[in-house]
Design a protein around this motif. Structure first.
Motif, PDB file in Angstrom:
ATOM      1  N   ALA A  15      -6.210 -29.078  92.913  1.00 29.02           N
ATOM      2  CA  ALA A  15      -5.265 -30.189  93.013  1.00 29.02           C
ATOM      3  C   ALA A  15      -5.068 -30.857  91.653  1.00 29.02           C
ATOM      4  N   ILE A  16      -6.136 -31.014  90.898  1.00 27.96           N
ATOM      5  CA  ILE A  16      -6.022 -31.599  89.559  1.00 27.96           C
ATOM      6  C   ILE A  16      -5.228 -30.682  88.644  1.00 27.96           C
ATOM      7  N   THR A  17      -5.493 -29.388  88.727  1.00 30.22           N
ATOM      8  CA  THR A  17      -4.765 -28.426  87.893  1.00 30.22           C
ATOM      9  C   THR A  17      -3.297 -28.375  88.262  1.00 30.22           C
ATOM     10  N   ALA A  18      -2.991 -28.396  89.555  1.00 30.51           N
ATOM     11  CA  ALA A  18      -1.593 -28.358  90.002  1.00 30.51           C
ATOM     12  C   ALA A  18      -0.851 -29.625  89.587  1.00 30.51           C
ATOM     13  N   ALA A  19      -1.495 -30.767  89.693  1.00 33.17           N
ATOM     14  CA  ALA A  19      -0.858 -32.019  89.275  1.00 33.17           C
ATOM     15  C   ALA A  19      -0.603 -32.014  87.774  1.00 33.17           C
ATOM     16  N   GLY A  20      -1.551 -31.511  87.008  1.00 33.39           N
ATOM     17  CA  GLY A  20      -1.345 -31.402  85.563  1.00 33.39           C
ATOM     18  C   GLY A  20      -0.235 -30.430  85.214  1.00 33.39           C
ATOM     19  N   THR A  21      -0.175 -29.317  85.926  1.00 36.49           N
ATOM     20  CA  THR A  21       0.896 -28.339  85.689  1.00 36.49           C
ATOM     21  C   THR A  21       2.241 -28.908  86.057  1.00 36.49           C
ATOM     22  N   ALA A  22       2.294 -29.730  87.097  1.00 31.52           N
ATOM     23  CA  ALA A  22       3.568 -30.316  87.538  1.00 31.52           C
ATOM     24  C   ALA A  22       4.101 -31.335  86.547  1.00 31.52           C
ATOM     25  N   GLY A  71       8.256 -30.972  90.718  1.00 31.01           N
ATOM     26  CA  GLY A  71       6.995 -30.325  90.379  1.00 31.01           C
ATOM     27  C   GLY A  71       5.834 -30.892  91.176  1.00 31.01           C
ATOM     28  N   ILE A  72       5.823 -32.197  91.365  1.00 31.60           N
ATOM     29  CA  ILE A  72       4.763 -32.823  92.153  1.00 31.60           C
ATOM     30  C   ILE A  72       4.901 -32.446  93.627  1.00 31.60           C
ATOM     31  N   PHE A  73       6.129 -32.373  94.131  1.00 35.48           N
ATOM     32  CA  PHE A  73       6.357 -31.907  95.496  1.00 35.48           C
ATOM     33  C   PHE A  73       5.863 -30.474  95.660  1.00 35.48           C
ATOM     34  N   ALA A  74       6.144 -29.634  94.690  1.00 32.88           N
ATOM     35  CA  ALA A  74       5.662 -28.256  94.724  1.00 32.88           C
ATOM     36  C   ALA A  74       4.137 -28.209  94.619  1.00 32.88           C
ATOM     37  N   ALA A  75       3.553 -29.124  93.860  1.00 30.05           N
ATOM     38  CA  ALA A  75       2.093 -29.180  93.751  1.00 30.05           C
ATOM     39  C   ALA A  75       1.464 -29.552  95.089  1.00 30.05           C
ATOM     40  N   LEU A  76       2.084 -30.459  95.814  1.00 34.29           N
ATOM     41  CA  LEU A  76       1.577 -30.816  97.143  1.00 34.29           C
ATOM     42  C   LEU A  76       1.630 -29.622  98.088  1.00 34.29           C
ATOM     43  N   ILE A  77       2.722 -28.872  98.028  1.00 38.81           N
ATOM     44  CA  ILE A  77       2.833 -27.670  98.855  1.00 38.81           C
ATOM     45  C   ILE A  77       1.769 -26.656  98.432  1.00 38.81           C
ATOM     46  N   GLY A 132      -8.554  -9.210  99.906  1.00 38.78           N
ATOM     47  CA  GLY A 132      -9.596  -9.839 100.710  1.00 38.78           C
ATOM     48  C   GLY A 132     -10.227 -11.046 100.055  1.00 38.78           C
ATOM     49  N   ALA A 133      -9.844 -11.358  98.855  1.00 38.27           N
ATOM     50  CA  ALA A 133     -10.410 -12.499  98.137  1.00 38.27           C
ATOM     51  C   ALA A 133      -9.379 -13.620  98.051  1.00 38.27           C
ATOM     52  N   PRO A 134      -9.754 -14.836  98.453  1.00 41.15           N
ATOM     53  CA  PRO A 134      -8.794 -15.944  98.329  1.00 41.15           C
ATOM     54  C   PRO A 134      -8.617 -16.346  96.876  1.00 41.15           C
ATOM     55  N   GLY A 135      -7.462 -16.866  96.560  1.00 40.49           N
ATOM     56  CA  GLY A 135      -7.202 -17.293  95.198  1.00 40.49           C
ATOM     57  C   GLY A 135      -5.995 -18.206  95.139  1.00 40.49           C
ATOM     58  N   TYR A 136      -5.769 -18.723  93.944  1.00 39.64           N
ATOM     59  CA  TYR A 136      -4.662 -19.638  93.718  1.00 39.64           C
ATOM     60  C   TYR A 136      -3.731 -19.128  92.628  1.00 39.64           C
ATOM     61  N   PHE A 137      -3.892 -17.888  92.234  1.00 39.59           N
ATOM     62  CA  PHE A 137      -3.252 -17.357  91.037  1.00 39.59           C
ATOM     63  C   PHE A 137      -1.733 -17.447  91.079  1.00 39.59           C
ATOM     64  N   LEU A 138      -1.094 -17.148  92.186  1.00 39.40           N
ATOM     65  CA  LEU A 138       0.361 -17.113  92.249  1.00 39.40           C
ATOM     66  C   LEU A 138       0.988 -18.443  92.657  1.00 39.40           C
ATOM     67  N   LEU A 139       0.196 -19.454  92.933  1.00 41.60           N
ATOM     68  CA  LEU A 139       0.747 -20.754  93.316  1.00 41.60           C
ATOM     69  C   LEU A 139       1.111 -21.605  92.105  1.00 41.60           C
ATOM     70  N   LEU A 140       0.330 -21.518  91.053  1.00 44.64           N
ATOM     71  CA  LEU A 140       0.610 -22.330  89.861  1.00 44.64           C
ATOM     72  C   LEU A 140       1.924 -21.977  89.165  1.00 44.64           C
ATOM     73  N   PRO A 141       2.320 -20.703  89.082  1.00 44.45           N
ATOM     74  CA  PRO A 141       3.633 -20.437  88.486  1.00 44.45           C
ATOM     75  C   PRO A 141       4.786 -21.055  89.274  1.00 44.45           C
ATOM     76  N   GLY A 142       4.652 -21.153  90.581  1.00 44.49           N
ATOM     77  CA  GLY A 142       5.687 -21.812  91.390  1.00 44.49           C
ATOM     78  C   GLY A 142       5.782 -23.299  91.087  1.00 44.49           C
ATOM     79  N   VAL A 143       4.630 -23.926  90.906  1.00 45.16           N
ATOM     80  CA  VAL A 143       4.614 -25.353  90.544  1.00 45.16           C
ATOM     81  C   VAL A 143       5.245 -25.548  89.170  1.00 45.16           C
ATOM     82  N   PHE A 144       4.857 -24.706  88.214  1.00 45.27           N
ATOM     83  CA  PHE A 144       5.398 -24.823  86.865  1.00 45.27           C
ATOM     84  C   PHE A 144       6.902 -24.565  86.846  1.00 45.27           C
ATOM     85  N   LEU A 145       7.337 -23.554  87.582  1.00 44.46           N
ATOM     86  CA  LEU A 145       8.757 -23.219  87.626  1.00 44.46           C
ATOM     87  C   LEU A 145       9.584 -24.334  88.269  1.00 44.46           C
ATOM     88  N   SER A 146       9.074 -24.926  89.328  1.00 43.04           N
ATOM     89  CA  SER A 146       9.787 -26.039  89.971  1.00 43.04           C
ATOM     90  C   SER A 146       9.895 -27.242  89.048  1.00 43.04           C
TER      91      SER A 146
END
Length: 104
Positions: A94-101, A62-68, A39-53
């Motif tokens: 968005a800043i964290t995802a771009a940095g991870t990518a 990685g940047i394409f995955a960050a946009l998704i 019931g709580a929103p989060g971003y926890f499982l999205l960052l590993p996908g960005v890093f893996l891509s």
């Protein structure tokens, strides 16, 4: 007419882009399932996908995955209005995802 031919969508997307989109689709489905369970929103499982891509392929994937991930994160965290909390959390994600990518 020949100048407009590259704009036609007959050409398929590169394999790298399709696999990155599939990785992010799996991570997005897992994130939505986790949100439905807790019931709580989060971003926890999205960052590993960005890093893996970004790690498997290149920085562009990685940047394409960050946009998704940012689009899915905005969808997950939307609670009926665009307020300061919504904009702040999504901007920081968005800043964290771009940095991870760009790290791998």
């Amino acid at each position: 007419m020949n100048r407009l031919y590259p704009l036609v969508l007959e050409h398929s997307l590169p394999v790298v882009v399709r696999i990155s989109a599939c990785i992010m689709l799996v991570c997005a489905v897992l994130q939505l399932a986790l949100q439905m369970e807790t019931g709580a929103p989060g971003y926890f499982l999205l960052l590993p996908g960005v890093f893996l891509s970004g790690l498997i392929f290149d920085r562009g994937s990685g940047i394409f995955a960050a946009l998704i991930a940012v689009a899915v994160g905005a969808y997950v965290s939307y609670a009926g209005g665009i307020g300061l909390d919504f904009l702040t959390t999504n901007s920081l994600f968005a800043i964290t995802a771009a940095g991870t990518a760009t790290v791998p």
